[in-house]
Design an enzyme around this catalytic site. Structure first.
Site, short mmCIF file in Angstrom:
data_model
loop_
_atom_site.label_atom_id
_atom_site.label_comp_id
_atom_site.label_asym_id
_atom_site.label_seq_id
_atom_site.Cartn_x
_atom_site.Cartn_y
_atom_site.Cartn_z
N TYR A 184 0.42 -0.89 -0.19
CA TYR A 184 0.11 0.02 -0.62
C TYR A 184 1.16 0.82 -0.13
CZ TYR A 184 -3.60 3.11 1.48
OH TYR A 184 -4.27 4.03 2.46
N LYS A 223 1.36 4.11 -2.81
CA LYS A 223 0.90 5.39 -2.29
C LYS A 223 1.81 6.61 -2.40
CE LYS A 223 -3.73 4.69 -1.72
NZ LYS A 223 -4.87 5.39 -2.72
#
Length: 324
Positions: A177, A181
Site C-alpha cells: 500500500y 501511494k
C-alpha cells in the site's frame, strides 16, 4: 455542514471509489457545491473481494441521494485498474454533460501483510488499484485537457489524487500500500509539472478519517482512538467530510494557483507535506569519503532526525568490531 454557495456550479467531476467513505463524501460535497458527478465504485470489499453489485451498489446509492437532493450524478461500476475504465469515465462525463473538469482518484483497498508474508497477488492487486488505477483514470483526463487547451487556448482541469500519511511513518505491514501511494505522489508531482503549461493543476491529499479502509491501518486507528478520548460530539474529527472539503477547495477556481502540492488532512488540521526534499548534506571539497569518515559523518547527518536512528541503537561498524 450547510452549503451557502455553489462555487463548482457548471463543473463536472469524476470520482473513483465514490460509493463509500471518503469517496462518498467527495461526491456529496462536490454535488452540494454545484458540480455534476460521475460516481465510480465497483462495490468491492476492503481487500478487493468482489460482491454482487446488483445487491450492494454503493455508487447507485450515492447517485440516488444526490439526485433526491436536487443534484445531478451518474453511476459507473468499472474496475479502475483497467485502462478502459478511465477512458469510459471521461467519456461518460463528456457524453452526459459535455465536459470533464475535475478528476479525483480515490478508489482503493488494502492487503495488510508484513513484507515477508506478501504474496504476488497481494502486491499486484494493491499496486493495480492504487497506482495503476490513478494513472489509468488520470491519463484520459490529462489528454482531454491538453487537447482542449491547445484548441481553445485555455481549459479548466483539476486532478486530485490520494496518497497516505503512512509514508511519513514507514508503513510497517503496509509495504504494498505504501509503495503504491508513494508512486501516486510521484506521479502526481510529475503530472503537475507536465500540465502547468496548460493551466491544469494536480495535487495530492493524504486523508485521515474513520472509514472501512482506515480500520486496517494502525496509524489511522490510533488517531481515531485518540479522538474518541479528546473530542466531543460537537466536532467529529473522524468524519470524511473534512477531507472532502479540502478536495472541493482544490477543485475550485480559487485554487488555480496551487499545483504539485501534498496536503495531509485530518479533522480540523491541514498539513502541507514537503516531498522529495534534501534536508541535510555533508560535503568534502578535497577528497571523497573513507569508511572511517562516514562513521563520523553519518552521525552528523542522521542523528536528531525524526525518522533517524538513535545513537544508543547504532552498532559499531564491521571494521571496528573485534575479529573472531
Amino acid at each position: 455542514m450547510t452549503v451557502v454557495r455553489r462555487p463548482l456550479a457548471g463543473l463536472v467531476a469524476v470520482v473513483t471509489g465514490g460509493g463509500r467513505g471518503i469517496g462518498r463524501a467527495h461526491c456529496e460535497r462536490l454535488a452540494a457545491y454545484g458540480a455534476r458527478v460521475v460516481v465510480n465504485d465497483a462495490g468491492v470489499g476492503t481487500e478487493g473481494q468482489t460482491g454482487d453489485v446488483a445487491v450492494d451498489d454503493p455508487a447507485r446509492e450515492v447517485v440516488e441521494g444526490i439526485c433526491v437532493g436536487g443534484g445531478e450524478a451518474v453511476a459507473h461500476h468499472g474496475d479502475v485498474g483497467a485502462s478502459a475504465t478511465g477512458e469510459e469515465l471521461v467519456a461518460l462525463a463528456l457524453d452526459t454533460w459535455g465536459r470533464c473538469d475535475i478528476v479525483i482518484a480515490n478508489a482503493g483497498f488494502g492487503r495488510a501483510r508484513m513484507s515477508f508474508n506478501l504474496g504476488d497477488d497481494d502486491w499486484d492487486t494493491v499496486i493495480g488499484v492504487h497506482l495503476r488505477g490513478t494513472f489509468a483514470t488520470a491519463r484520459p483526463a490529462l489528454r482531454h485537457w491538453r487537447a482542449v487547451a491547445k484548441r481553445d487556448g485555455s481549459v479548466y482541469g483539476r486532478l486530485i489524487t490520494t496518497s497516505t500519511g503512512l509514508l511519513l511513518l514507514g508503513g510497517a505491514g503496509q509495504s504494498n500500500y505504501a509503495a503504491a501511494k508513494a508512486g501516486v505522489l510521484a506521479f502526481t508531482e510529475a503530472a503537475a509539472t507536465e500540465m502547468a503549461a496548460y493551466g491544469v493543476t494536480a495535487n495530492v491529499i493524504m486523508p485521515g478519517a474513520n472509514t472501512r479502509l482506515a480500520q486496517i491501518g494502525w496509524r489511522t486507528a490510533r488517531m481515531i482512538e485518540q479522538d474518541s478520548r479528546d473530542t466531543g460530539p460537537a466536532f467529529d474529527t473522524r468524519a470524511p467530510e473534512h477531507v472532502a472539503e479540502l478536495a472541493c477547495y482544490l477543485a475550485s477556481p480559487a485554487a488555480s494557483w496551487i499545483s504539485g502540492q501534498t496536503f495531509q488532512v485530518h479533522g480540523g488540521t491541514i498539513q502541507h507535506v514537503q516531498t522529495f526534499k534534501v534536508d541535510r548534506e555533508t560535503t568534502r571539497t578535497d577528497r571523497g569519503f573513507t569508511l572511517d569518515d562516514l562513521d563520523v559523518e553519518m552521525m552528523q547527518l542522521l542523528i536528531g532526525l525524526d525518522h533517524g536512528p538513535r545513537p544508543a541503537d547504532r552498532p559499531p561498524p564491521d571494521w571496528q568490531r573485534p575479529a573472531h
